[in-house]
Design a protein around this motif. Structure first.
Motif, PDB file in Angstrom:
ATOM      1  N   GLY A 117       9.903  13.304  -6.729  1.00  0.00           N
ATOM      2  CA  GLY A 117       9.082  12.099  -6.766  1.00  0.00           C
ATOM      3  C   GLY A 117       8.063  11.987  -5.645  1.00  0.00           C
ATOM      4  O   GLY A 117       7.246  11.051  -5.632  1.00  0.00           O
ATOM      5  N   ILE A 118       8.049  12.924  -4.707  1.00  0.00           N
ATOM      6  CA  ILE A 118       7.111  12.852  -3.580  1.00  0.00           C
ATOM      7  C   ILE A 118       5.710  13.239  -4.057  1.00  0.00           C
ATOM      8  O   ILE A 118       5.512  14.323  -4.607  1.00  0.00           O
ATOM      9  CB  ILE A 118       7.560  13.785  -2.446  1.00  0.00           C
ATOM     10  CG1 ILE A 118       8.908  13.321  -1.870  1.00  0.00           C
ATOM     11  CG2 ILE A 118       6.505  13.825  -1.340  1.00  0.00           C
ATOM     12  CD1 ILE A 118       9.504  14.271  -0.866  1.00  0.00           C
ATOM     13  N   ASP A 119       4.739  12.354  -3.850  1.00  0.00           N
ATOM     14  CA  ASP A 119       3.373  12.662  -4.276  1.00  0.00           C
ATOM     15  C   ASP A 119       2.395  12.785  -3.104  1.00  0.00           C
ATOM     16  O   ASP A 119       1.211  13.085  -3.305  1.00  0.00           O
ATOM     17  CB  ASP A 119       2.870  11.630  -5.279  1.00  0.00           C
ATOM     18  CG  ASP A 119       2.889  10.205  -4.731  1.00  0.00           C
ATOM     19  OD1 ASP A 119       3.167  10.020  -3.525  1.00  0.00           O
ATOM     20  OD2 ASP A 119       2.623   9.271  -5.517  1.00  0.00           O
ATOM     21  N   ALA A 120       2.875  12.547  -1.879  1.00  0.00           N
ATOM     22  CA  ALA A 120       2.022  12.681  -0.698  1.00  0.00           C
ATOM     23  C   ALA A 120       2.897  13.131   0.466  1.00  0.00           C
ATOM     24  O   ALA A 120       3.945  12.523   0.716  1.00  0.00           O
ATOM     25  CB  ALA A 120       1.336  11.360  -0.370  1.00  0.00           C
ATOM     26  N   LEU A 121       2.475  14.178   1.177  1.00  0.00           N
ATOM     27  CA  LEU A 121       3.294  14.683   2.282  1.00  0.00           C
ATOM     28  C   LEU A 121       2.448  15.548   3.205  1.00  0.00           C
ATOM     29  O   LEU A 121       1.611  16.324   2.750  1.00  0.00           O
ATOM     30  CB  LEU A 121       4.470  15.505   1.747  1.00  0.00           C
ATOM     31  CG  LEU A 121       5.460  16.118   2.745  1.00  0.00           C
ATOM     32  CD1 LEU A 121       6.859  16.220   2.135  1.00  0.00           C
ATOM     33  CD2 LEU A 121       5.017  17.492   3.228  1.00  0.00           C
ATOM     34  N   VAL A 122       2.708  15.414   4.519  1.00  0.00           N
ATOM     35  CA  VAL A 122       2.194  16.366   5.502  1.00  0.00           C
ATOM     36  C   VAL A 122       3.289  16.643   6.527  1.00  0.00           C
ATOM     37  O   VAL A 122       4.031  15.741   6.909  1.00  0.00           O
ATOM     38  CB  VAL A 122       0.927  15.875   6.239  1.00  0.00           C
ATOM     39  CG1 VAL A 122      -0.265  15.816   5.307  1.00  0.00           C
ATOM     40  CG2 VAL A 122       1.151  14.538   6.913  1.00  0.00           C
ATOM     41  N   GLN A 123       3.389  17.885   6.921  1.00  0.00           N
ATOM     42  CA  GLN A 123       4.190  18.249   8.082  1.00  0.00           C
ATOM     43  C   GLN A 123       3.297  18.180   9.305  1.00  0.00           C
ATOM     44  O   GLN A 123       2.164  18.667   9.281  1.00  0.00           O
ATOM     45  CB  GLN A 123       4.723  19.672   7.940  1.00  0.00           C
ATOM     46  CG  GLN A 123       5.953  19.826   7.072  1.00  0.00           C
ATOM     47  CD  GLN A 123       6.531  21.231   7.208  1.00  0.00           C
ATOM     48  OE1 GLN A 123       6.204  22.101   6.409  1.00  0.00           O
ATOM     49  NE2 GLN A 123       7.365  21.443   8.217  1.00  0.00           N
ATOM     50  N   ARG A 133       9.288   4.745  -3.807  1.00  0.00           N
ATOM     51  CA  ARG A 133      10.090   3.815  -3.005  1.00  0.00           C
ATOM     52  C   ARG A 133       9.361   3.320  -1.771  1.00  0.00           C
ATOM     53  O   ARG A 133       9.685   2.267  -1.232  1.00  0.00           O
ATOM     54  CB  ARG A 133      11.407   4.472  -2.595  1.00  0.00           C
ATOM     55  CG  ARG A 133      12.333   4.805  -3.756  1.00  0.00           C
ATOM     56  CD  ARG A 133      13.616   5.455  -3.271  1.00  0.00           C
ATOM     57  NE  ARG A 133      13.357   6.742  -2.640  1.00  0.00           N
ATOM     58  CZ  ARG A 133      13.670   7.031  -1.386  1.00  0.00           C
ATOM     59  NH1 ARG A 133      14.232   6.121  -0.605  1.00  0.00           N
ATOM     60  NH2 ARG A 133      13.425   8.233  -0.886  1.00  0.00           N
ATOM     61  N   GLY A 134       8.389   4.085  -1.286  1.00  0.00           N
ATOM     62  CA  GLY A 134       7.678   3.656  -0.091  1.00  0.00           C
ATOM     63  C   GLY A 134       7.189   4.821   0.742  1.00  0.00           C
ATOM     64  O   GLY A 134       6.963   5.924   0.238  1.00  0.00           O
ATOM     65  N   ILE A 135       7.049   4.575   2.053  1.00  0.00           N
ATOM     66  CA  ILE A 135       6.564   5.574   2.999  1.00  0.00           C
ATOM     67  C   ILE A 135       7.706   5.940   3.932  1.00  0.00           C
ATOM     68  O   ILE A 135       8.471   5.079   4.369  1.00  0.00           O
ATOM     69  CB  ILE A 135       5.364   5.029   3.803  1.00  0.00           C
ATOM     70  CG1 ILE A 135       4.263   4.545   2.852  1.00  0.00           C
ATOM     71  CG2 ILE A 135       4.806   6.097   4.729  1.00  0.00           C
ATOM     72  CD1 ILE A 135       3.108   3.860   3.554  1.00  0.00           C
ATOM     73  N   HIS A 136       7.800   7.231   4.249  1.00  0.00           N
ATOM     74  CA  HIS A 136       8.930   7.730   5.024  1.00  0.00           C
ATOM     75  C   HIS A 136       8.424   8.638   6.145  1.00  0.00           C
ATOM     76  O   HIS A 136       7.469   9.396   5.962  1.00  0.00           O
ATOM     77  CB  HIS A 136       9.891   8.516   4.135  1.00  0.00           C
ATOM     78  CG  HIS A 136      10.204   7.825   2.840  1.00  0.00           C
ATOM     79  ND1 HIS A 136      11.206   6.904   2.695  1.00  0.00           N
ATOM     80  CD2 HIS A 136       9.593   7.916   1.622  1.00  0.00           C
ATOM     81  CE1 HIS A 136      11.232   6.461   1.450  1.00  0.00           C
ATOM     82  NE2 HIS A 136      10.256   7.057   0.782  1.00  0.00           N
ATOM     83  N   LEU A 137       9.088   8.549   7.291  1.00  0.00           N
ATOM     84  CA  LEU A 137       8.787   9.409   8.425  1.00  0.00           C
ATOM     85  C   LEU A 137      10.108   9.909   8.987  1.00  0.00           C
ATOM     86  O   LEU A 137      10.922   9.120   9.482  1.00  0.00           O
ATOM     87  CB  LEU A 137       8.009   8.631   9.489  1.00  0.00           C
ATOM     88  CG  LEU A 137       7.642   9.371  10.780  1.00  0.00           C
ATOM     89  CD1 LEU A 137       6.898  10.660  10.475  1.00  0.00           C
ATOM     90  CD2 LEU A 137       6.813   8.477  11.689  1.00  0.00           C
ATOM     91  N   TYR A 163       0.830  -1.203   0.000  1.00  0.00           N
ATOM     92  CA  TYR A 163       0.000   0.000   0.000  1.00  0.00           C
ATOM     93  C   TYR A 163       0.863   1.252   0.000  1.00  0.00           C
ATOM     94  O   TYR A 163       1.943   1.280   0.582  1.00  0.00           O
ATOM     95  CB  TYR A 163      -0.935   0.005   1.218  1.00  0.00           C
ATOM     96  CG  TYR A 163      -1.894  -1.147   1.188  1.00  0.00           C
ATOM     97  CD1 TYR A 163      -3.095  -1.067   0.500  1.00  0.00           C
ATOM     98  CD2 TYR A 163      -1.555  -2.352   1.816  1.00  0.00           C
ATOM     99  CE1 TYR A 163      -3.946  -2.150   0.442  1.00  0.00           C
ATOM    100  CE2 TYR A 163      -2.409  -3.436   1.757  1.00  0.00           C
ATOM    101  CZ  TYR A 163      -3.603  -3.329   1.067  1.00  0.00           C
ATOM    102  OH  TYR A 163      -4.447  -4.416   1.002  1.00  0.00           O
ATOM    103  N   ARG A 164       0.355   2.276  -0.655  1.00  0.00           N
ATOM    104  CA  ARG A 164       1.047   3.558  -0.745  1.00  0.00           C
ATOM    105  C   ARG A 164       0.363   4.591   0.136  1.00  0.00           C
ATOM    106  O   ARG A 164      -0.846   4.540   0.375  1.00  0.00           O
ATOM    107  CB  ARG A 164       1.054   4.076  -2.186  1.00  0.00           C
ATOM    108  CG  ARG A 164       1.863   3.243  -3.147  1.00  0.00           C
ATOM    109  CD  ARG A 164       2.043   3.953  -4.460  1.00  0.00           C
ATOM    110  NE  ARG A 164       2.787   5.200  -4.321  1.00  0.00           N
ATOM    111  CZ  ARG A 164       3.414   5.799  -5.326  1.00  0.00           C
ATOM    112  NH1 ARG A 164       3.376   5.271  -6.533  1.00  0.00           N
ATOM    113  NH2 ARG A 164       4.068   6.923  -5.119  1.00  0.00           N
TER     114      ARG A 164
END
Length: 272
Positions: free
Chosen positions: A161-167, A146-150, A76-77
Protein backbone atom coordinates in the motif's frame (compact mmCIF):
# COMPACT_ATOMS: atom_id res chain seq x y z
CA UNK A 1 63.16 0.45 32.17
CA UNK A 2 60.07 2.52 33.06
CA UNK A 3 58.21 1.90 36.27
CA UNK A 4 54.89 0.12 36.02
CA UNK A 5 51.72 2.04 36.81
CA UNK A 6 49.79 0.77 39.79
CA UNK A 7 46.07 -0.12 39.38
CA UNK A 8 45.12 2.81 41.62
CA UNK A 9 47.15 5.30 39.55
CA UNK A 10 45.68 3.87 36.34
CA UNK A 11 42.15 4.26 37.75
CA UNK A 12 42.84 7.88 38.74
CA UNK A 13 44.17 8.72 35.27
CA UNK A 14 41.16 7.14 33.57
CA UNK A 15 38.79 8.98 35.92
CA UNK A 16 40.44 12.32 35.17
CA UNK A 17 40.28 11.62 31.41
CA UNK A 18 36.60 10.68 31.65
CA UNK A 19 35.78 13.88 33.54
CA UNK A 20 37.75 15.95 31.02
CA UNK A 21 35.87 14.40 28.09
CA UNK A 22 32.53 14.87 29.84
CA UNK A 23 33.39 18.51 30.45
CA UNK A 24 34.20 19.21 26.81
CA UNK A 25 31.21 17.26 25.54
CA UNK A 26 29.08 19.32 27.89
CA UNK A 27 30.66 22.48 26.51
CA UNK A 28 29.77 21.39 22.95
CA UNK A 29 26.15 20.85 23.92
CA UNK A 30 26.01 24.17 25.78
CA UNK A 31 27.11 25.92 22.58
CA UNK A 32 24.23 24.32 20.65
CA UNK A 33 21.49 26.37 22.37
CA UNK A 34 19.11 28.12 19.97
CA UNK A 35 16.57 30.86 20.37
CA UNK A 36 14.05 32.27 17.88
CA UNK A 37 14.48 35.96 17.09
CA UNK A 38 11.53 36.53 14.77
CA UNK A 39 8.58 38.33 16.29
CA UNK A 40 5.85 36.80 14.12
CA UNK A 41 3.54 34.38 15.93
CA UNK A 42 3.22 30.81 14.77
CA UNK A 43 0.24 29.96 12.56
CA UNK A 44 -2.69 28.45 14.46
CA UNK A 45 -2.27 24.74 15.21
CA UNK A 46 -5.70 24.18 13.66
CA UNK A 47 -4.55 25.53 10.29
CA UNK A 48 -4.53 22.62 7.82
CA UNK A 49 -1.42 23.90 6.01
CA UNK A 50 0.61 27.08 6.43
CA UNK A 51 3.95 28.70 5.71
CA UNK A 52 6.29 30.23 8.28
CA UNK A 53 9.70 31.82 7.96
CA UNK A 54 11.80 31.71 11.12
CA UNK A 55 15.11 33.21 12.14
CA UNK A 56 17.17 31.55 14.87
CA UNK A 57 20.34 32.53 16.70
CA UNK A 58 22.66 30.15 18.51
CA UNK A 59 24.64 30.91 21.64
CA UNK A 60 27.75 30.99 19.41
CA UNK A 61 26.28 33.81 17.30
CA UNK A 62 25.28 31.77 14.26
CA UNK A 63 22.11 33.03 12.54
CA UNK A 64 19.92 30.68 10.52
CA UNK A 65 16.82 31.49 8.51
CA UNK A 66 14.41 28.71 7.57
CA UNK A 67 11.33 28.26 5.39
CA UNK A 68 8.76 25.90 6.92
CA UNK A 69 5.60 24.26 5.54
CA UNK A 70 3.45 23.09 8.47
CA UNK A 71 0.61 20.68 7.76
CA UNK A 72 -1.86 18.25 9.29
CA UNK A 73 -1.50 14.65 8.09
CA UNK A 74 -5.24 14.08 8.49
CA UNK A 75 -5.80 16.53 5.65
CA UNK A 76 -2.75 15.97 3.46
CA UNK A 77 -0.90 12.99 2.05
CA UNK A 78 2.80 12.54 1.46
CA UNK A 79 3.87 12.66 -2.17
CA UNK A 80 7.21 11.87 -3.79
CA UNK A 81 7.66 13.41 -7.23
CA UNK A 82 10.32 11.82 -9.42
CA UNK A 83 11.86 14.31 -11.84
CA UNK A 84 13.79 11.68 -13.81
CA UNK A 85 17.49 11.01 -14.32
CA UNK A 86 17.95 13.90 -16.77
CA UNK A 87 18.83 16.43 -14.07
CA UNK A 88 19.30 19.23 -16.57
CA UNK A 89 15.52 19.34 -17.09
CA UNK A 90 14.58 19.11 -13.42
CA UNK A 91 15.01 22.70 -12.27
CA UNK A 92 11.58 24.32 -12.72
CA UNK A 93 9.93 23.39 -9.44
CA UNK A 94 6.71 25.45 -9.72
CA UNK A 95 5.85 23.88 -13.05
CA UNK A 96 6.42 20.33 -11.78
CA UNK A 97 4.71 20.78 -8.40
CA UNK A 98 1.61 22.45 -9.82
CA UNK A 99 1.23 19.73 -12.44
CA UNK A 100 1.43 17.13 -9.64
CA UNK A 101 -1.00 18.98 -7.36
CA UNK A 102 1.57 19.59 -4.62
CA UNK A 103 0.93 22.47 -2.23
CA UNK A 104 4.38 22.35 -0.64
CA UNK A 105 7.61 20.56 -1.51
CA UNK A 106 11.30 20.29 -0.64
CA UNK A 107 14.11 18.46 -2.38
CA UNK A 108 14.03 14.78 -1.49
CA UNK A 109 16.59 12.00 -1.20
CA UNK A 110 20.21 11.69 -2.20
CA UNK A 111 21.26 10.77 -5.73
CA UNK A 112 24.36 9.83 -7.70
CA UNK A 113 26.14 12.04 -10.24
CA UNK A 114 24.35 10.22 -13.07
CA UNK A 115 20.96 11.07 -11.54
CA UNK A 116 20.22 7.63 -10.13
CA UNK A 117 18.69 7.77 -6.63
CA UNK A 118 20.58 6.52 -3.60
CA UNK A 119 18.35 4.04 -1.79
CA UNK A 120 14.77 3.09 -2.45
CA UNK A 121 12.34 5.66 -3.86
CA UNK A 122 8.63 5.08 -4.45
CA UNK A 123 7.00 7.85 -6.47
CA UNK A 124 3.35 7.66 -7.45
CA UNK A 125 3.37 3.99 -6.50
CA UNK A 126 6.28 3.23 -8.83
CA UNK A 127 9.32 1.61 -7.23
CA UNK A 128 12.68 3.10 -8.23
CA UNK A 129 16.05 1.64 -7.33
CA UNK A 130 16.34 -0.77 -4.38
CA UNK A 131 16.30 -0.69 -0.60
CA UNK A 132 19.83 0.00 0.66
CA UNK A 133 21.51 -0.40 4.05
CA UNK A 134 24.37 2.09 3.81
CA UNK A 135 24.98 3.96 7.06
CA UNK A 136 23.82 7.34 5.75
CA UNK A 137 20.31 6.07 4.97
CA UNK A 138 19.25 5.56 8.58
CA UNK A 139 15.62 6.59 8.10
CA UNK A 140 12.64 5.77 5.91
CA UNK A 141 9.93 8.33 5.19
CA UNK A 142 6.83 6.91 3.55
CA UNK A 143 3.11 7.37 3.04
CA UNK A 144 0.13 5.09 2.52
CA UNK A 145 -3.65 5.25 2.95
CA UNK A 146 -3.23 5.28 6.75
CA UNK A 147 -1.03 8.36 6.84
CA UNK A 148 2.61 9.46 6.93
CA UNK A 149 5.31 7.43 8.64
CA UNK A 150 8.91 8.08 9.67
CA UNK A 151 10.85 5.06 10.90
CA UNK A 152 14.35 3.85 11.54
CA UNK A 153 15.56 1.67 8.68
CA UNK A 154 15.74 -1.44 10.87
CA UNK A 155 12.08 -1.06 11.89
CA UNK A 156 10.69 -0.47 8.41
CA UNK A 157 8.41 -3.13 6.95
CA UNK A 158 7.46 -2.89 3.29
CA UNK A 159 3.83 -3.25 2.25
CA UNK A 160 2.01 -3.05 -1.10
CA UNK A 161 0.00 0.00 0.00
CA UNK A 162 2.98 2.39 0.11
CA UNK A 163 2.73 4.93 -2.71
CA UNK A 164 5.41 7.42 -1.60
CA UNK A 165 8.80 6.68 -0.02
CA UNK A 166 12.36 7.95 0.26
CA UNK A 167 15.31 6.58 2.17
CA UNK A 168 17.41 9.32 3.69
CA UNK A 169 19.37 10.32 6.75
CA UNK A 170 20.77 10.78 9.18
CA UNK A 171 18.08 10.73 11.83
CA UNK A 172 18.17 14.09 13.63
CA UNK A 173 15.69 13.78 16.50
CA UNK A 174 14.35 10.66 18.17
CA UNK A 175 11.94 10.53 21.13
CA UNK A 176 12.19 14.29 21.42
CA UNK A 177 15.97 14.41 21.79
CA UNK A 178 18.73 15.38 19.40
CA UNK A 179 20.54 12.29 18.14
CA UNK A 180 24.08 12.06 19.50
CA UNK A 181 27.17 11.71 17.34
CA UNK A 182 26.03 13.89 14.41
CA UNK A 183 28.61 15.88 12.46
CA UNK A 184 29.78 19.12 14.07
CA UNK A 185 32.01 20.17 11.17
CA UNK A 186 30.27 20.46 7.79
CA UNK A 187 28.30 23.74 7.61
CA UNK A 188 25.70 23.59 4.82
CA UNK A 189 22.14 24.54 4.01
CA UNK A 190 19.79 21.81 5.24
CA UNK A 191 16.50 20.19 4.31
CA UNK A 192 14.44 18.17 6.78
CA UNK A 193 11.10 16.73 7.78
CA UNK A 194 9.88 16.57 11.38
CA UNK A 195 6.77 15.54 13.30
CA UNK A 196 5.25 15.45 16.78
CA UNK A 197 4.22 11.88 15.86
CA UNK A 198 0.56 12.72 16.29
CA UNK A 199 -0.70 14.60 13.24
CA UNK A 200 1.53 17.64 12.90
CA UNK A 201 4.37 17.69 10.37
CA UNK A 202 6.80 20.22 8.97
CA UNK A 203 8.86 20.28 5.79
CA UNK A 204 11.73 22.70 6.16
CA UNK A 205 14.75 24.16 4.38
CA UNK A 206 17.34 26.58 5.71
CA UNK A 207 18.61 29.57 3.80
CA UNK A 208 21.84 29.56 5.80
CA UNK A 209 24.38 26.91 6.70
CA UNK A 210 24.62 24.93 9.93
CA UNK A 211 25.95 21.55 10.98
CA UNK A 212 23.83 18.43 11.35
CA UNK A 213 24.37 18.53 15.11
CA UNK A 214 23.19 22.15 15.22
CA UNK A 215 20.12 21.34 13.14
CA UNK A 216 19.22 18.47 15.48
CA UNK A 217 19.57 20.73 18.52
CA UNK A 218 17.46 23.44 16.87
CA UNK A 219 14.71 20.95 16.05
CA UNK A 220 14.76 19.60 19.62
CA UNK A 221 14.48 23.14 21.04
CA UNK A 222 10.82 23.93 21.89
CA UNK A 223 9.40 26.67 19.68
CA UNK A 224 12.47 27.02 17.47
CA UNK A 225 11.49 25.27 14.21
CA UNK A 226 7.98 24.07 15.08
CA UNK A 227 5.17 25.32 17.34
CA UNK A 228 4.84 21.85 18.87
CA UNK A 229 7.44 19.48 20.41
CA UNK A 230 9.36 17.60 17.72
CA UNK A 231 9.31 13.87 18.49
CA UNK A 232 11.35 12.72 15.50
CA UNK A 233 13.05 14.33 12.52
CA UNK A 234 15.01 13.22 9.47
CA UNK A 235 17.61 14.97 7.35
CA UNK A 236 17.02 15.07 3.59
CA UNK A 237 19.56 15.85 0.85
CA UNK A 238 20.96 19.29 1.73
CA UNK A 239 23.81 21.50 0.58
CA UNK A 240 23.40 22.75 -2.97
CA UNK A 241 20.30 20.54 -3.35
CA UNK A 242 18.43 22.46 -0.64
CA UNK A 243 15.22 23.94 -1.97
CA UNK A 244 11.69 24.78 -0.84
CA UNK A 245 8.37 25.65 -2.41
CA UNK A 246 5.04 26.64 -0.87
CA UNK A 247 2.01 27.49 -2.99
CA UNK A 248 -0.32 29.86 -1.08
CA UNK A 249 -3.00 29.54 -3.77
CA UNK A 250 -5.56 32.22 -4.61
CA UNK A 251 -3.48 33.35 -7.58
CA UNK A 252 -0.49 34.26 -5.41
CA UNK A 253 3.08 33.57 -6.46
CA UNK A 254 4.73 30.54 -4.81
CA UNK A 255 7.24 31.09 -2.04
CA UNK A 256 10.32 29.55 -3.59
CA UNK A 257 13.81 28.95 -2.24
CA UNK A 258 15.69 27.79 -5.31
CA UNK A 259 18.05 24.85 -5.13
CA UNK A 260 21.49 25.63 -6.49
CA UNK A 261 21.47 22.53 -8.65
CA UNK A 262 18.77 20.29 -10.17
CA UNK A 263 17.58 17.40 -8.00
CA UNK A 264 16.26 13.91 -8.74
CA UNK A 265 13.08 13.96 -6.64
CA UNK A 266 10.88 16.13 -4.45
CA UNK A 267 9.08 15.33 -1.19
CA UNK A 268 5.78 17.17 -0.88
CA UNK A 269 2.17 17.09 0.22
CA UNK A 270 -1.13 17.05 -1.60
CA UNK A 271 -4.70 17.21 -0.36
CA UNK A 272 -6.37 13.92 0.54
Amino acid sequence: MSASISPVARFIRLSVLTLWLAFWIGQDYARADWRPVTGEPWPALEAPISHSERTLESSTGRTVRAHLALFDSRRYRLAVLDLGPDLASASDWPEHTRAAGLLAAVNGGFFHADGQPLGLVIAGGERLNRFETVKLLSGVLYGDARGIHLERRARFQSSPGIDALVQSGPYLVEQGRAVRGLSTHDVSRRTFIATDWRRHWVLGATRDGLTLAELAEALATPGALAPWPVERALNLDGGTSTGFLFDPGAGQEPIHLRARRPVRNLVGVRAR
